[in-house]
Each structure stands twice: as structure tokens, then as C-alpha cells.
Design a protein around this motif. Structure first.
Motif, mmCIF file in Angstrom:
data_model
loop_
_atom_site.group_PDB
_atom_site.id
_atom_site.type_symbol
_atom_site.label_atom_id
_atom_site.label_comp_id
_atom_site.label_asym_id
_atom_site.label_seq_id
_atom_site.Cartn_x
_atom_site.Cartn_y
_atom_site.Cartn_z
ATOM 1 N N THR A 1 0.838 -1.190 0.000
ATOM 2 C CA THR A 1 0.000 0.000 0.000
ATOM 3 C C THR A 1 0.876 1.245 0.000
ATOM 4 O OG1 THR A 1 -0.133 -0.007 2.419
ATOM 5 C CG2 THR A 1 -1.883 -1.133 1.220
ATOM 6 N N TRP A 2 0.289 2.338 -0.473
ATOM 7 C CA TRP A 2 0.995 3.613 -0.524
ATOM 8 C C TRP A 2 0.904 4.282 0.839
ATOM 9 C CZ3 TRP A 2 3.716 4.206 -4.864
ATOM 10 C CH2 TRP A 2 3.342 3.425 -5.954
ATOM 11 N N LYS A 3 1.997 4.797 1.292
ATOM 12 C CA LYS A 3 2.041 5.343 2.644
ATOM 13 C C LYS A 3 1.182 6.594 2.793
ATOM 14 C CE LYS A 3 6.503 3.483 4.117
ATOM 15 N NZ LYS A 3 7.854 3.814 4.627
ATOM 16 N N THR A 4 1.348 7.539 1.893
ATOM 17 C CA THR A 4 0.640 8.807 2.083
ATOM 18 C C THR A 4 0.062 9.400 0.808
ATOM 19 O OG1 THR A 4 2.742 10.007 1.881
ATOM 20 C CG2 THR A 4 2.003 9.466 4.100
ATOM 21 N N ARG A 5 0.649 9.153 -0.344
ATOM 22 C CA ARG A 5 0.326 9.932 -1.534
ATOM 23 C C ARG A 5 -0.713 9.288 -2.449
ATOM 24 N NH1 ARG A 5 4.286 13.705 -2.906
ATOM 25 N NH2 ARG A 5 2.840 14.240 -4.571
ATOM 26 N N GLY A 6 -0.964 8.001 -2.324
ATOM 27 C CA GLY A 6 -1.850 7.326 -3.254
ATOM 28 C C GLY A 6 -1.108 6.933 -4.525
ATOM 29 N N TYR A 7 -1.788 6.150 -5.376
ATOM 30 C CA TYR A 7 -1.148 5.606 -6.575
ATOM 31 C C TYR A 7 -0.789 6.696 -7.595
ATOM 32 C CZ TYR A 7 -0.025 1.114 -8.763
ATOM 33 O OH TYR A 7 0.627 0.011 -9.244
ATOM 34 N N HIS A 8 -1.413 7.855 -7.471
ATOM 35 C CA HIS A 8 -1.158 8.935 -8.426
ATOM 36 C C HIS A 8 0.313 9.338 -8.468
ATOM 37 C CE1 HIS A 8 -1.351 12.926 -10.335
ATOM 38 N NE2 HIS A 8 -2.473 12.499 -10.881
ATOM 39 N N ILE A 9 1.041 9.068 -7.387
ATOM 40 C CA ILE A 9 2.455 9.446 -7.345
ATOM 41 C C ILE A 9 3.243 8.759 -8.458
ATOM 42 C CG2 ILE A 9 3.124 7.594 -5.741
ATOM 43 C CD1 ILE A 9 4.416 11.223 -5.727
ATOM 44 N N ILE A 10 2.762 7.603 -8.945
ATOM 45 C CA ILE A 10 3.488 6.893 -9.997
ATOM 46 C C ILE A 10 3.524 7.722 -11.275
ATOM 47 C CG2 ILE A 10 1.581 5.609 -11.051
ATOM 48 C CD1 ILE A 10 4.978 4.085 -10.167
ATOM 49 N N LEU A 11 2.508 8.538 -11.513
ATOM 50 C CA LEU A 11 2.488 9.409 -12.694
ATOM 51 C C LEU A 11 3.555 10.493 -12.574
ATOM 52 C CD1 LEU A 11 -1.377 9.820 -13.036
ATOM 53 C CD2 LEU A 11 0.081 8.166 -14.201
ATOM 54 N N ASP A 12 3.674 11.054 -11.373
ATOM 55 C CA ASP A 12 4.710 12.069 -11.152
ATOM 56 C C ASP A 12 6.101 11.475 -11.339
ATOM 57 O OD1 ASP A 12 2.828 14.042 -10.518
ATOM 58 O OD2 ASP A 12 2.743 13.385 -8.431
ATOM 59 N N ILE A 13 6.270 10.236 -10.915
ATOM 60 C CA ILE A 13 7.573 9.580 -11.072
ATOM 61 C C ILE A 13 7.857 9.313 -12.540
ATOM 62 C CG2 ILE A 13 8.848 7.460 -10.556
ATOM 63 C CD1 ILE A 13 7.269 7.446 -7.858
ATOM 64 N N LEU A 14 6.862 8.842 -13.285
ATOM 65 C CA LEU A 14 7.048 8.621 -14.723
ATOM 66 C C LEU A 14 7.429 9.912 -15.438
ATOM 67 C CD1 LEU A 14 4.027 6.248 -15.462
ATOM 68 C CD2 LEU A 14 6.436 5.684 -15.857
ATOM 69 N N MET A 15 6.806 11.009 -15.037
ATOM 70 C CA MET A 15 7.062 12.294 -15.686
ATOM 71 C C MET A 15 8.300 12.998 -15.131
ATOM 72 S SD MET A 15 3.143 13.780 -16.179
ATOM 73 C CE MET A 15 2.740 13.736 -14.439
ATOM 74 N N LYS A 16 9.005 12.322 -14.216
ATOM 75 C CA LYS A 16 10.226 12.840 -13.592
ATOM 76 C C LYS A 16 9.957 14.065 -12.724
ATOM 77 C CE LYS A 16 12.883 9.774 -15.634
ATOM 78 N NZ LYS A 16 11.827 8.946 -16.215
ATOM 79 N N GLY A 17 8.705 14.244 -12.294
ATOM 80 C CA GLY A 17 8.374 15.357 -11.421
ATOM 81 C C GLY A 17 8.529 15.033 -9.951
ATOM 82 N N TYR A 18 8.839 13.791 -9.632
ATOM 83 C CA TYR A 18 9.085 13.373 -8.254
ATOM 84 C C TYR A 18 10.283 12.438 -8.255
ATOM 85 C CZ TYR A 18 8.246 11.628 -3.540
ATOM 86 O OH TYR A 18 8.386 11.301 -2.212
ATOM 87 N N PRO A 19 11.213 12.595 -7.338
ATOM 88 C CA PRO A 19 11.168 13.468 -6.157
ATOM 89 C C PRO A 19 11.639 14.901 -6.396
ATOM 90 C CG PRO A 19 13.094 12.065 -6.050
ATOM 91 C CD PRO A 19 12.348 11.637 -7.274
ATOM 92 N N ASN A 20 12.202 15.198 -7.583
ATOM 93 C CA ASN A 20 12.712 16.541 -7.844
ATOM 94 C C ASN A 20 11.862 17.215 -8.919
ATOM 95 O OD1 ASN A 20 14.108 18.882 -8.304
ATOM 96 N ND2 ASN A 20 16.096 17.910 -8.678
ATOM 97 N N PRO A 21 10.967 18.131 -8.541
ATOM 98 C CA PRO A 21 10.094 18.781 -9.527
ATOM 99 C C PRO A 21 10.852 19.532 -10.619
ATOM 100 C CG PRO A 21 9.323 19.196 -7.291
ATOM 101 C CD PRO A 21 10.681 18.573 -7.169
#
Length: 496
Positions: A209-229
Motif C-alpha cells: 500500500t501507498w504510505k501517504t500519496r496514493g497511486y497517483h504518485i506513480i504518474l509524477d515519477i514517470l514524468m520525472k516530477g518526483y522526487p525533484n520537480p
């Protein structure tokens, strides 16, 4: 001499420029879910920048939909990261401290009279048979999952209690709970829709399970916006929201995509990522020329139904610290009485929609928030119900099952999914259909084959979870297919 050198450099640079232009590709990606975002980011990382992502919803994510509710995030769509081995979603996030194993600290089976089952029957109901189902209970084709589970259950459970009327009744009534738990996992309306033997391959390593952010964080990671915006790929201005595609004219040098807002786009390639529910419903009007017969046959072999999440917030705590999951087991005698006690909402054959809810589970890292999961073919009607009816019905249900053991307080807020009735999805995730299943044929692979234009070049490419032969129905399967189709275009681009 200098003049001739200058001319040489000029024509050399011009030829290089023409060569680059010759190799450029334009791509339209339909759908901004995990497959579409994965495809777009892969293309951008390989210097294919002439892309446009067309999304019918007012957000990105597709069937990933993490929203703020209560004191944290909840997932209305994809929720669990299923396994570690061979799971690209896990590989993307494993070093970022975003996941934790799902433990389900304490679960119990409650009966519709408010009592609980003994530990032996609980084990039989929720562990023994369910584990045998997960471990492929049969290798026989043309047998439904329901028939296979029932056969094993009759031999291992009902036969054990044949001389104990009380336990035999509970075990018999519990068959419906077992079905509901299994079809919840499979996303189907009935366990007789699914073959007992399927092509799906589970990723080993358990649910996380995701600790705090929900599954949506995977999109930010794919787009390279996480962890460094600051490292995010230049993708935002390539996404067009609230734009539904109505027609794909694909058998020309340039594919034309016509949208409902009277706009038209052209590109060398189109990657189509919407759900198989949309593809099945709109295939006749969507493609010009029509889809070839092998794709129509593949679509017939793939089904899509839905499950529903009803997420509720309790302003006052009534549960114990270690409580995690509550299962609801209806007696056959109580089922017809639900409509008398709570008449609101849809029903089928005299049985209320509330019988479609097999469990209540605590949402991790979100105090005071629980999820109820609804299953079965009443889902479209339940999704149409008002939030008031759903909230009152859930409060009634929880008090009926748990009121003798807990001082239940009322939930006062609700949020719910509506995947079945949303025309941009028409279901949650795909499954294989028993009447079409063959071990040597993967309809998902046929669906994934690109449409070739008159010159034999891939015009329309297909991605999305339903196009993965062994990881369909998952977010990680969807991501893999988006990358797969992007790599197909990249290879074409490099071969020019």
C-alpha cells in the motif's frame, strides 16, 4: 579556400538538418492514464517531442484517481501495488520510501445477526479456499472459476460439516461471501464469467500500500516530477484535457484524429490507450477504416466489468486500534429482509444492493476513513444512487453487522467511484472470458498488434492494461504497454 570550406560546412549542416527532419515523428496519444503517460515520457526521453496527449476527462490518471479525503489521500481506482518481481511500478518507486507491505492486521467475519464466526470456520471461509483459488485450483480449460472453487469447497469444507447442522449452514451461507471476495479481486460480476485457468501471471512479493500519496504518485515519477520537480519532463503543455476523440482516420500517410469539440489533429502515429470497455462500445464508429476481424474477435474474448468503492469518514472513532478488515456474511433468511429494514436503493430479485458489499476495510494512514467494496452486476445501478442513499445504507449495514460488538457512530461524509457508468471508462479492468479461453491464444496480444497503413507502416498502436498478455488488469501492466508502444515508434524513428 575559406569560401569553399564555408559552402562545405553549410551543405553539411543542411544535410544533417534534413536528416533529422526526415527522422522526426509526430505522435498523438489518446488517453492520459498510466499507459498514455508512460508512452509519452518514453518518447520524450528519446527526443521524440512532437507529441500530443488527448484526454477526455478533466484530469490525468485514467483509472488511477487519488483524491484528498479525510486526513489524507484515498484511491478511487488502482490502489495496491501488486508484488515486487516483474512489477515495473514497484521498480520505479522501490527506493523512494513510498510503499509498505499490506498486512491486514486483524480481520473477522461477522454474521448478519451481529455474531462472529469461530476461528475454524473463519479459516475455512477466508483462507483455505481462497488460497487454493490463488494457487490455480485447476488446469482444465472450459471450466469456470466458480465451478472449480465450488467443487473444491464441497469436498474440503461442506463434507467436513455434514454432521454439524449449525456449521454446515454457516459454511453454505458463506459461499456467497467467498464468491464476493473472489470477484472483488477479479473485477468481474460473477465467478462463472472467468475461466479457472487464465493467462494472468501474479507478481511475487505480496500486496503493498501507498504510505501517504496514493497511486497517483506513480504518474509524477514517470514524468520525472518526483522526487525533484525541477527535473520534470516538458509534458504539461502537450496534454489536452476535456477532449473526447470521435474518429480516427488511419489508412493515410498522416492519421487524422477528430475530436468532439470540432478540432482535428494529424500525426504519423496514434497510440490508443483507453479502456477495453470504451474500445468495445465505440469501435464501430471510432475507426475509419473499420477494425480488422482479428481485432474484433480479440475484443469478443476480453471482458470488462466493474467493482465499486464507497469511502466513508467517521467523525468519531468506534473501532479498536488493530481492526483492519470486517467481512460480512449474510444468512439466506436475512437477505430478503434487507428491503424491509432499508428500502432505498436498487435491488435485484428482491435482494438489496447492500448484499453486494462483502467487506469494510480501514484505509491506511488516513484516520477515521474506511472503504466499503461493492461487487456484482448491480454495480451500474448502485453507482447511479445518490450519495445520501449510499451513506445511509452504509451506516445501516455497519450497525447491523457490528452493532452488537461496537458502539457504532455514524459516518457523515462519503466519496465513491463510478467507473461502470462513466462513458470514458465503462468498467474497471479487463478479464478473460471463459467461453473464448484457449491456452495457446492470447487475445491481448492480438489486440496489441498495430494497424498498418497502406504503406505497411504502423499507424494506430494499442496500449493499456487489456493489451498485456499476462499482466492485464493492473497498473504495472498498463505502464509496460505504454512503454512497449513508445519503443515501437522509437525503433521506427531510428530505422529511418
Amino acid at each position: 579556400m575559406i569560401y569553399r570550406q564555408t559552402l562545405y560546412i553549410f551543405f553539411f549542416l543542411l544535410s544533417r538538418t534534413n536528416n533529422v527532419l526526415a527522422k522526426s515523428s509526430s505522435v498523438i496519444i489518446i488517453g492520459a492514464g498510466p499507459a498514455g503517460i508512460a508512452a509519452a515520457t518514453k518518447l520524450l526521453e528519446n527526443s521524440i517531442t512532437d507529441i500530443k496527449i488527448v484526454e477526455a476527462e478533466n484530469r490525468i490518471g485514467g483509472r488511477i484517481h487519488s483524491v484528498k479525503f479525510g486526513n489524507g489521500y484515498v484511491d478511487l481506482g488502482g490502489e495496491y501495488c501488486d508484488g515486487r518481481e516483474g512489477n515495473i511500478a514497484y521498480e520505479l518507486v522501490k527506493d523512494l520510501d513510498l510503499l509498505e507491505p499490506y498486512t491486514g492486521e486483524f480481520s473477522q467475519v461477522y454474521l448478519s445477526d451481529g455474531s462472529t464466526t469461530d476461528s475454524e470456520l473463519k479459516e475455512e471461509l477466508l483462507v483455505a479456499v481462497y488460497r487454493s483459488y490463488v494457487e490455480n485450483i485447476t488446469n482444465t480449460e472450459n471450466v469456470t472459476l466458480g465451478d472449480a472453487v465450488l467443487s473444491k469447497y464441497n469436498k474440503t469444507v461442506l463434507s467436513r460439516y455434514e454432521n454439524n447442522k449449525q456449521k454446515l449452514k454457516l459454511a453454505t451461507d458463506g459461499i456467497k461471501l467467498i464468491e464476493n471476495v473472489i470477484i472483488l479481486d477479479e473485477g468481474i460480476f460473477s465467478w462463472h464469467q472467468l475461466p479457472a485457468k487464465v493467462h494472468f501471471i501474479e507478481c511475487e512479493g505480496g500486496f503493498m500500500t501507498w504510505k501517504t500519496r496514493g497511486y497517483h504518485i506513480i504518474l509524477d515519477i514517470l514524468m520525472k516530477g518526483y522526487p525533484n520537480p525541477d527535473e520534470k519532463l516538458p509534458i504539461d503543455d502537450k496534454i489536452v484535457l476535456n477532449t473526447k476523440v470521435e474518429k480516427i482516420i488511419w489508412n493515410n500517410d498522416k492519421i487524422e484524429v477528430k475530436c468532439a469539440n470540432n478540432t482535428s489533429l494529424k500525426a504519423d502515429h496514434v497510440i490508443f490507450t483507453p479502456s477495453v470497455g470504451v474500445l468495445k462500445a465505440e469501435k464501430d464508429a471510432l475507426f475509419e477504416p473499420d477494425l480488422p476481424q482479428n481485432k474484433i474477435n480479440a475484443l469478443e474474448a476480453i471482458g470488462i466489468n466493474a467493482i465499486m468503492k464507497i469511502i466513508i469518514y467517521f467523525p468519531q472513532k468506534w473501532w479498536n486500534q488493530n481492526d483492519s478488515v470486517f467481512f460480512f456474511l449474510w444468512s439466506k433468511e436475512d437477505l430478503p429482509n434487507i428491503k424491509n429494514e432499508f428500502p432505498d436503493g436498487p435491488s435485484k430479485n428482491g435482494i438489496s444492493w447492500l448484499a453486494s458489499i462483502p467487506m469494510l476495510s480501514k484505509v491506511p494512514h488516513n484516520p477515521n476513513v474506511f472503504s466499503l467494496w461493492a461487487v456484482g452486476d448491480l454495480i451500474p445501478e448502485i453507482e447511479k444512487s445518490s450519495e445520501d442513499v449510499l451513506l445511509r445504507g452504509c451506516n445501516y449495514l455497519i450497525k447491523k453487522f457490528l452493532g452488537k460488538n461496537y458502539n457504532i457512530t455514524n459516518a457523515d461524509r462519503i466519496i465513491r467511484s463510478q467507473w461502470a457508468i462513466n462513458s470514458n471508462f465503462l468498467g474497471t479492468y479487463s478479464h478473460e472470458k471463459v467461453e473464448y479461453f484457449r491456452s495457446d491464444i492470447f487475445p491481448q496480444s492480438i489486440l496489441a498488434e498495430p494497424l498498418l497503413n497502406s504503406k505497411g507502416h504502423p499507424a494506430v498502436l494499442f496500449a493499456g492494461e487489456a493489451t498485456h498478455p499476462t499482466q492485464y488488469g493492473t497498473v504495472h501492466g498498463a505502464i509496460k504497454t505504454g512503454i512497449r508502444e513508445a519503443e515501437r515508434i522509437i525503433q521506427l524513428h531510428n530505422d529511418k
